[in-house]
Design a protein around this motif. Sequence first.
Motif, short mmCIF file in Angstrom:
data_model
loop_
_atom_site.label_atom_id
_atom_site.label_comp_id
_atom_site.label_asym_id
_atom_site.label_seq_id
_atom_site.Cartn_x
_atom_site.Cartn_y
_atom_site.Cartn_z
N HIS A 18 4.11 -3.01 -2.54
CA HIS A 18 3.47 -1.75 -2.91
C HIS A 18 4.09 -0.56 -2.17
O HIS A 18 4.24 0.53 -2.75
CB HIS A 18 1.98 -1.82 -2.64
N ASP A 19 4.47 -0.75 -0.91
CA ASP A 19 5.14 0.32 -0.17
C ASP A 19 6.49 0.63 -0.81
O ASP A 19 6.87 1.81 -0.95
CB ASP A 19 5.34 -0.10 1.28
N LEU A 20 7.22 -0.40 -1.18
CA LEU A 20 8.51 -0.19 -1.84
C LEU A 20 8.34 0.46 -3.21
O LEU A 20 9.12 1.34 -3.59
CB LEU A 20 9.25 -1.53 -1.99
N ALA A 21 7.31 0.06 -3.93
CA ALA A 21 7.05 0.65 -5.24
C ALA A 21 6.76 2.13 -5.11
O ALA A 21 7.25 2.95 -5.91
CB ALA A 21 5.88 -0.07 -5.91
N GLN A 22 6.00 2.49 -4.10
CA GLN A 22 5.71 3.90 -3.88
C GLN A 22 6.99 4.66 -3.52
O GLN A 22 7.22 5.78 -3.98
CB GLN A 22 4.67 4.05 -2.77
N GLU A 23 7.83 4.04 -2.71
CA GLU A 23 9.09 4.66 -2.32
C GLU A 23 9.98 4.92 -3.52
O GLU A 23 10.65 5.97 -3.61
CB GLU A 23 9.81 3.77 -1.32
N TYR A 24 9.99 3.99 -4.48
CA TYR A 24 10.86 4.11 -5.64
C TYR A 24 10.17 4.76 -6.84
O TYR A 24 10.75 4.83 -7.93
CB TYR A 24 11.41 2.74 -6.03
N GLY A 25 8.93 5.20 -6.65
CA GLY A 25 8.30 6.00 -7.68
C GLY A 25 7.51 5.24 -8.73
O GLY A 25 7.24 5.77 -9.81
N ILE A 26 7.13 4.00 -8.43
CA ILE A 26 6.26 3.26 -9.35
C ILE A 26 5.05 2.77 -8.55
O ILE A 26 5.07 2.75 -7.33
CB ILE A 26 6.97 2.07 -10.01
N GLY A 27 4.00 2.38 -9.26
CA GLY A 27 2.80 1.96 -8.54
C GLY A 27 2.09 0.84 -9.26
O GLY A 27 2.27 0.66 -10.47
N PRO A 28 1.27 0.08 -8.54
CA PRO A 28 0.55 -1.05 -9.15
C PRO A 28 -0.57 -0.56 -10.04
O PRO A 28 -1.10 0.54 -9.87
CB PRO A 28 -0.01 -1.80 -7.94
N THR A 29 -0.92 -1.36 -11.03
CA THR A 29 -2.09 -1.09 -11.86
C THR A 29 -3.08 -2.22 -11.68
O THR A 29 -2.71 -3.31 -11.27
CB THR A 29 -1.70 -1.00 -13.35
N ARG A 30 -4.33 -1.96 -11.99
CA ARG A 30 -5.34 -2.99 -11.83
C ARG A 30 -5.08 -4.13 -12.82
O ARG A 30 -4.80 -3.90 -13.99
CB ARG A 30 -6.74 -2.40 -12.07
N ALA A 31 -5.20 -5.36 -12.32
CA ALA A 31 -4.95 -6.53 -13.15
C ALA A 31 -5.86 -6.52 -14.37
O ALA A 31 -7.05 -6.24 -14.28
CB ALA A 31 -5.17 -7.81 -12.34
N GLN B 113 15.51 -8.73 0.11
CA GLN B 113 15.35 -9.29 -1.24
C GLN B 113 14.25 -8.57 -2.00
O GLN B 113 14.40 -8.28 -3.19
CB GLN B 113 15.04 -10.78 -1.14
N LEU B 114 13.14 -8.30 -1.32
CA LEU B 114 12.05 -7.57 -1.97
C LEU B 114 12.49 -6.17 -2.35
O LEU B 114 12.19 -5.68 -3.45
CB LEU B 114 10.83 -7.51 -1.04
N ARG B 115 13.23 -5.52 -1.48
CA ARG B 115 13.72 -4.18 -1.78
C ARG B 115 14.66 -4.19 -2.98
O ARG B 115 14.57 -3.33 -3.87
CB ARG B 115 14.42 -3.59 -0.55
N SER B 116 15.55 -5.15 -3.02
CA SER B 116 16.49 -5.25 -4.14
C SER B 116 15.75 -5.44 -5.46
O SER B 116 16.09 -4.81 -6.47
CB SER B 116 17.46 -6.41 -3.90
N ALA B 117 14.73 -6.29 -5.45
CA ALA B 117 13.98 -6.56 -6.68
C ALA B 117 13.20 -5.32 -7.12
O ALA B 117 13.24 -4.94 -8.29
CB ALA B 117 13.04 -7.74 -6.46
N VAL B 118 12.50 -4.68 -6.20
CA VAL B 118 11.70 -3.51 -6.56
C VAL B 118 12.59 -2.36 -7.00
O VAL B 118 12.26 -1.63 -7.95
CB VAL B 118 10.79 -3.08 -5.39
N ARG B 119 13.72 -2.20 -6.36
CA ARG B 119 14.66 -1.15 -6.76
C ARG B 119 15.13 -1.36 -8.20
O ARG B 119 15.18 -0.43 -9.01
CB ARG B 119 15.86 -1.10 -5.81
N ALA B 120 15.47 -2.60 -8.55
CA ALA B 120 15.92 -2.92 -9.90
C ALA B 120 14.78 -2.74 -10.91
O ALA B 120 15.00 -2.26 -12.03
CB ALA B 120 16.44 -4.35 -9.97
#
Length: 271
Positions: free
Chosen positions: A233-246, A164-171
């Motif tokens: 965050h691992d999934l975001a890195q895999e799909y080419g996006i990254g977190p920003t500071r709040a 579910q997390l992968r599906s959401a981050v991919r989208a």
Amino acid sequence: MYCFARKTHSYLDLDTGLDFDSQIVVKVNAPELLRRQLGSRRWQGEHIAMGTNVDCYQRAEGRYRLMPGILSALRDHANPFSILTKGTLILRDLDLLVQSTQVTDVGISVSVGFTDPELWRTVEPGTPAPERRLDVVRTLAEHGLGCGVLMAPVIPFLSDQPAQLRSAVRAIAASGATSVTPLVLHLRPGAREWFMAWLAHHHPHLVRRYERLYADGSYAPKWYQRRITRQVHDLAQEYGIGPTRAGMPRRIRPPEAPEPAMSEPTQLTLI
């Protein structure tokens, strides 16, 4: 159902349940008050965050049209601001947002906690579908407006499985989001009672698990939050996006665009 803003209704002597679902208090002179404050000598140009408690683009905004006046005031005073929304109405004010990025720092985030349509229908009734919210992210990106996604809430045992997390981050990545920031469901007083009642009706087998997970208060244990954050965050890195500071606004410089004609918002009676 899980909205932490429910508690704020009690400040107005309203119920956090049925009143929250049916009674909306509207300050119809908000644009005028804001413009006056921004023009005050005491105002130092502080960043203004909108949508952090109640969505400024909820359905009532379609009737009261307060945000065009608010955004115009912020643009005219070059005051930095950010918006968090779960709605699609923000696209109505696309021109104003583009104009604002030309003079100040603007941060935009859309809330999309999960992409499961069945879960959305039961836990977020009345909100735009997750795919429609991601369309907002996509449209903003097409107009040069960077938009992050607040992946909130991640709901324990209902939207936290690896697939579910992968599906959401991919989208989220496919929508062109500039960042993704996960936030695990928290259950403060006012929201906790209503969410647990919903859980007992729709997923009774999870009640005891929730009682154990949230036994120490409104927040899930740190180990659980860290696990979800690490996975996302691992999934975001895999799909080419990254977190920003709040809290850090993202400065966008879109191409110059002609300023459209502006219409005055209509003031209606307080309800």
